[in-house]
Structures are given as C-alpha cells and as structure tokens.
Design a protein around this motif. Sequence first.
Motif, short mmCIF file in Angstrom:
data_model
loop_
_atom_site.label_atom_id
_atom_site.label_comp_id
_atom_site.label_asym_id
_atom_site.label_seq_id
_atom_site.Cartn_x
_atom_site.Cartn_y
_atom_site.Cartn_z
N LEU A 250 46.55 32.47 33.81
CA LEU A 250 45.27 32.98 33.10
C LEU A 250 45.52 33.30 31.67
CD1 LEU A 250 43.01 34.57 35.99
CD2 LEU A 250 43.23 32.24 35.13
N ARG A 289 38.45 33.33 35.34
CA ARG A 289 38.56 34.57 34.93
C ARG A 289 37.41 35.42 35.08
NH1 ARG A 289 41.26 33.39 28.81
NH2 ARG A 289 43.30 34.32 29.43
N ARG A 290 36.05 34.64 34.69
CA ARG A 290 34.68 35.59 35.01
C ARG A 290 34.51 35.88 36.35
NH1 ARG A 290 29.78 32.21 32.44
NH2 ARG A 290 30.83 30.52 33.97
N LEU A 292 36.94 36.45 38.90
CA LEU A 292 37.79 37.53 38.94
C LEU A 292 37.36 39.00 38.30
CD1 LEU A 292 41.27 35.88 38.55
CD2 LEU A 292 40.40 36.76 40.74
N ALA A 293 37.02 38.88 37.19
CA ALA A 293 36.37 40.11 36.50
C ALA A 293 35.19 40.76 37.41
CB ALA A 293 36.16 39.61 35.20
N TYR A 296 36.66 42.14 40.75
CA TYR A 296 37.28 43.39 40.63
C TYR A 296 36.29 44.65 40.20
CZ TYR A 296 41.61 41.06 40.81
OH TYR A 296 42.80 40.24 41.06
N LYS A 310 44.75 41.67 34.52
CA LYS A 310 44.93 40.67 35.84
C LYS A 310 44.03 39.44 35.87
CE LYS A 310 45.62 43.86 39.74
NZ LYS A 310 44.95 44.48 40.94
N THR A 311 43.12 39.58 34.66
CA THR A 311 42.18 38.21 34.40
C THR A 311 42.86 37.44 33.09
OG1 THR A 311 40.77 39.73 33.26
CG2 THR A 311 40.11 39.09 35.41
#
Length: 340
Positions: A250, A289-290, A292-293, A296, A310-311
């Motif tokens: 990422l 990314r979005r 995962l964000a 989390y 992490k993203t």
Amino acid sequence: MGNFDSLSIAMTTVSSSLSGAAQQGINVLALLRKCGIDPRLLNSPQARIPVRQFIKLCRYSSGRLNDEQYGLLEKPQRLGTYRAIAINVVHAKNLGDALNRYAEFSNLFENSFEFQLKAKARRAEFIIRRRPLMTVHNNFAVESALMIAHRFSSWLINERITLQGVYIDYPSPPFHEYNYLFYGAPVLNNQDYAAIEFDAGYLERPIVQNEVHLESYLQNAPAKLYLPLDESGQLSLQVRKILSDLPNSLSSNTALSDTSKALGISSDTLRRRLKREGTNFQTIRANIRRELAIHYLASSSETIENIAYKTGYTEPGAFIRAFKNWTGYTPLKFRKQLEY
C-alpha cells in the motif's frame, strides 16, 4: 460455482429467510431437505451451511411462492419485479440518477418499504423506511434490501462502493452476518430507519453496464449477492488479492511493477487490461486503503498514527487529509460519530 466452496452462512440467517414461507404454509423442512440441508440444524442457529446450498434454497423458496422477497413483505413481490426495475435503472446516466430511478420505480409497488436517496455535503444515504400499517415478517428482508442496493449499485459502476456506515432500525440479532454482508462496515442498530451510507462522490460515477450485461447478472441472482464483491473484472480481483498479500504494497513505490511481476505480465499490459475492466491500479489500491481505514476506525482502538501506517501512509497528516477527502470527516470525528 467453485467460488462458493469456502463460503458459508449461519443457520440463523437461513431460518429468518424461511419465516415468510412458513407463514404461507410451505413445508420448510421438505424445502431444506430438497436443498441438501439437514432440517435439524434449525435448532442450532450458530451452525453454518455452504452458501451454495442457501442460494439453492432462496431460488426454490421464491419459485414456490412466486415472490422475490420470500413472503416476507405485506404483498408478494412477483417474479420479474427486480428485472423490470433493473431494466429501467441500467439506462441511467450516473449512479445518482440510477438510485433515484431505483427508489421511484420500487415505490410504485407500494409494498412494505419506501426507498429514498438522500445526499448532502460529502455523504449520501440510500434509505429504507417501513410503511405504516404494512407488515415486514422478518428483518432479514431489511438486510436483504440493503445488500441488494449495495451490490447492484457497485455492479452498475463496476466498482465496489465502500460503505461508511450501515443503519438498521432494530436490535442486532445473535449470530448475525453483518460483517460478511457489508464487508466490515460499521453497523449501527436501533436507528430511525435503515440505510447504507457512502461517499457522495460515487453518485457522479457513470453507469458502465447495459441491458446485455444485465441479463447475465440477473441469471446469476441471487448468487452474485453472496459472492465476495470486488471490482467486477477477473484481473481486478487478482490485483486486489496480490496487493493484500504483498508486504508494504500500500505504500511501496514499486507496487505496480511488483504486482505485474506476480501476474507474469508487463506494467503496461496490466494498465491496459485494467482499463478494459473499467478501473485502474491506483483506484484499486485507494479502495483497499479506504476500506482498511474505515474498518480499523470502526472496529479497533488503534491510534490514528498506527492506522495511517497500516494503510500505507508514512505520516498521519497525509492519512488525515486523504480520509477527509474520502468521507468528509477527519478520522477522529468519524470514529466519534460511531460512539453515538
């Protein structure tokens, strides 16, 4: 059907889907046996069965009842209703137009639900309200309607829509499937209405499907509702999997070339083939990314700094700016919203 081999669904969902058929006098035990499902599992709501068996059950149930909502609403939704709605919707210019058509056409049937698209600032909601004095025999009908709206909308624009929130107007049942049905999006229960919420920017996405594609989509219903939903193309799905498996993909500047090598093709070929599927490498990586964000922020107590890392962001400021661009909120404000 090989994609179904590793997918399962809880018996509590199976039981809920059958409540309308049972009230209509259908022998649901015989229906279960016809689909290869042991009826004794109804006494074990935490048990799980293969999704392929559940899809078979849905088809038999709707066929016996001549009702695409399995006898769960005030009036039967006759077979072919979804097709009629979808043919109208697929000719829309963009997703906003499509969802307005979806709501307006569905509301003509004056059944248990009233649909509405509502957009303001950076947020859009596709809302489902219960009509007064009309019955909804089981809340599975609400979950199903929200899931259909999400999956069909994503298919129309050939991009999985990342949900910022899911609202339901009842308490969450035990052994529910929300994490699976809505891809880990935060679910708030006991709300005034049911809805899926997403970035209003999606409403401007052009419709890339047509009636020819629609016939294939409908032939596979309801199977497509229960398959993992990625960008619609096969290559897009492979790219998502590789990016999820590659360490640091990422944030890496070489992610495109690394992914191309893993697929055994050149970067230019990968770009060209993704374009044919209606997407590109940057969009797929941004979607991951979005997602995962949001996951989390909704389901962990990780710090903003850790979530940024992490993203794929090297510093929190860039992550905060990106998240606000996606959702209209800072990560902290988004997380606080979920607490109410």
